[in-house]
Design a protein around this motif. Structure first.
Motif, short mmCIF file in Angstrom:
data_model
loop_
_atom_site.label_atom_id
_atom_site.label_comp_id
_atom_site.label_asym_id
_atom_site.label_seq_id
_atom_site.Cartn_x
_atom_site.Cartn_y
_atom_site.Cartn_z
N GLY A 129 38.66 34.40 40.89
CA GLY A 129 37.33 34.46 40.17
C GLY A 129 36.39 35.32 40.64
N GLU A 130 35.12 35.08 40.76
CA GLU A 130 34.30 35.79 41.46
C GLU A 130 34.56 36.02 43.00
OE1 GLU A 130 30.49 34.47 40.50
OE2 GLU A 130 30.65 34.88 38.33
N ASP A 160 42.03 37.87 44.66
CA ASP A 160 40.90 37.55 43.96
C ASP A 160 41.05 36.36 43.16
OD1 ASP A 160 40.03 40.15 44.64
OD2 ASP A 160 41.05 41.21 42.92
N SER A 213 36.78 36.85 46.50
CA SER A 213 37.87 37.57 46.92
C SER A 213 37.99 37.54 48.35
CB SER A 213 37.90 38.91 46.26
OG SER A 213 36.67 39.59 46.71
#
Length: 429
Positions: free
Chosen positions: A288-289, A286, A291
């Motif tokens: 941050g936003e 992962d 993944s």
């Protein structure tokens, strides 16, 4: 009074001859080698030996060692490397990583196969050691039993000798009082009695020692008191010892040790070959936003640069050469032992057969001949006493020879590797 002694002497002389003949093993009816087979006659003896082996701690020890060797042989053939599982997690920083890995070292050099060969060779050696231990037990048990049996028979003959000496001493004292014999002749008879008593004490001590030695090897003198040897030991020829060495338990143990040492060379050689380790990893990352999934694979190969394991291979080859030399040395020793045991048994058995065939050992005939000479006045009372004593001593020597010939026979069976077959103890469970 001379006539009175002449009437009494035949009675105890014939009684002595009868008692001794009942105590000494009867000679074979035919000539030298026409002797009966001992296989059926010795069946109760083999049963007693098998029971003694089953109850002896040595049997339990041998069985447990053999079971341990079998377990080690199974372990030696098992896989060398187990798989490894790796769990990894990294939460430091803005990124998070979760992975699961599986790694396996591959036996591409044949290490497992080499170790299995070593285990099989060690198991063969353990089975040979079991056979050797059972054969040694059988030899010690049978030797202890025959020595105890011979000692007991000598004690029985000694008791008869003491009883006769006591009776003769009483007669001599009475004859001295009436002037039929002189004091020196009476003293000679008393000395003969005292000597019989002293020798009987020695025979009793020897019997106790033999019984103790027999008990130490698992014998039970009380249970075996009624057990008897077969009538006669079988004849053999020295040709029977040729080529027996390779089948002896001692040689099989040495051969297995040499085989183990040889197989360890292959183990040492394969230990010098690196085995790769293959790893697979998978997980999720992962960032941050964002993944995503990750998959990885790696191969690791050890580098034998600091230790090449060459010294272990050199040592294994040296051990194998030494084991081969030990095996050759043992072969020569076992061959010499077998030939010597055969020669000894043939010589002792010939002496045993000659003793039983000799007219000089016919106690009844000898007693009658001495009696006739005494009655005719050709033999003095002192000479008669001495020669009767010699006759009894000959019976004791015969009892010892009966035990010695069987001891030589069992030593021969052990030396040529036939004792385990004769006793039925040799096969591992």
């Amino acid at each position: 009074m001379r006539t009175g002694i002449a009437c009494w002497i035949p009675t105890w002389g014939l009684a002595a001859a009868t008692l001794i003949l009942l105590s000494v093993t009867a000679p074979p009816s035919a000539a030298s080698d026409a002797l009966p087979d001992t296989t059926q006659a010795a069946a109760p003896l083999r049963q007693a030996l098998a029971e003694a082996w089953r109850q002896h701690p040595a049997a339990l020890s041998a069985e447990r060692k053999l079971a341990a060797a079998r377990a080690r042989a199974i372990a030696a053939g098992g896989p060398i490397y187990n798989p490894e599982v790796e769990l990894a997690a990294d939460d430091e920083g803005p990124d998070r990583i979760r992975t699961v890995g599986l790694s396996q070292t591959l036996d591409l050099s044949g290490k497992r196969r080499a170790r299995r060969a070593v285990g099989d060779a060690e198991l063969a050696g353990a089975e040979a050691r079991y056979t050797l231990q059972s054969a040694e037990f059988a030899r010690d048990w049978l030797t202890g039993w025959t020595k105890w049996l011979a000692a007991r028979r000598q004690v029985e003959l000694g008791e008869q000798r003491v009883a006769l000496a006591e009776r003769l001493a009483g007669l001599a004292e009475r004859q001295r009082l009436v002037g039929d014999i002189s004091s020196p002749e009476r003293d000679l008879v008393l000395l003969t009695r005292d000597e019989a008593l002293a020798e009987q004490a020695t025979l009793l001590a020897d019997s106790a020692t033999a019984e103790e030695a027999f008990t130490r090897v698992g014998g039970n003198a009380g249970v075996l008191a009624s057990l008897r040897l077969p009538e006669a030991p079988p004849p053999i020829t020295r040709m029977g010892v040729e080529g027996v060495v390779t089948g002896l338990p001692e040689f099989r143990v040495s051969l297995a040790e040499a085989n183990v040492a040889q197989q360890r060379i292959a183990v040492a050689d394969r230990d010098r070959r690196p085995d790769p380790t293959v790893s697979l990893r998978g997980g999720r990352i992962d960032m941050g936003e964002a993944s995503g999934s990750v998959i990885g694979m790696s191969i690791a190969v050890p580098l034998f640069v600091r230790n090449s394991y060459r010294a272990e291979a050199v040592a294994a080859r040296a051990d194998a050469a030494g084991a081969d030399a030990d095996m050759e040395r043992l072969r020569l020793e076992l061959q010499a032992r077998a030939e010597s045991a055969a020669r000894i048994y043939i010589a002792v058995r010939e002496a045993w057969a000659a003793w039983h065939r000799s007219r000089g050992t016919d106690l009844a005939a000898r007693s009658n001949a001495l009696e006739r000479l005494w009655q005719a006045g050709e033999l003095s009372t002192a000479d008669y006493v001495l020669q009767i004593k010699q006759t009894l001593d000959t019976a004791l020597a015969g009892a010892a020879l009966d035990g010695r010939v069987w001891q030589s026979y069992f030593d021969y069976l052990y030396a040529v590797g036939q004792l385990d077959e004769w006793s039925g103890l040799g096969a591992p469970p």
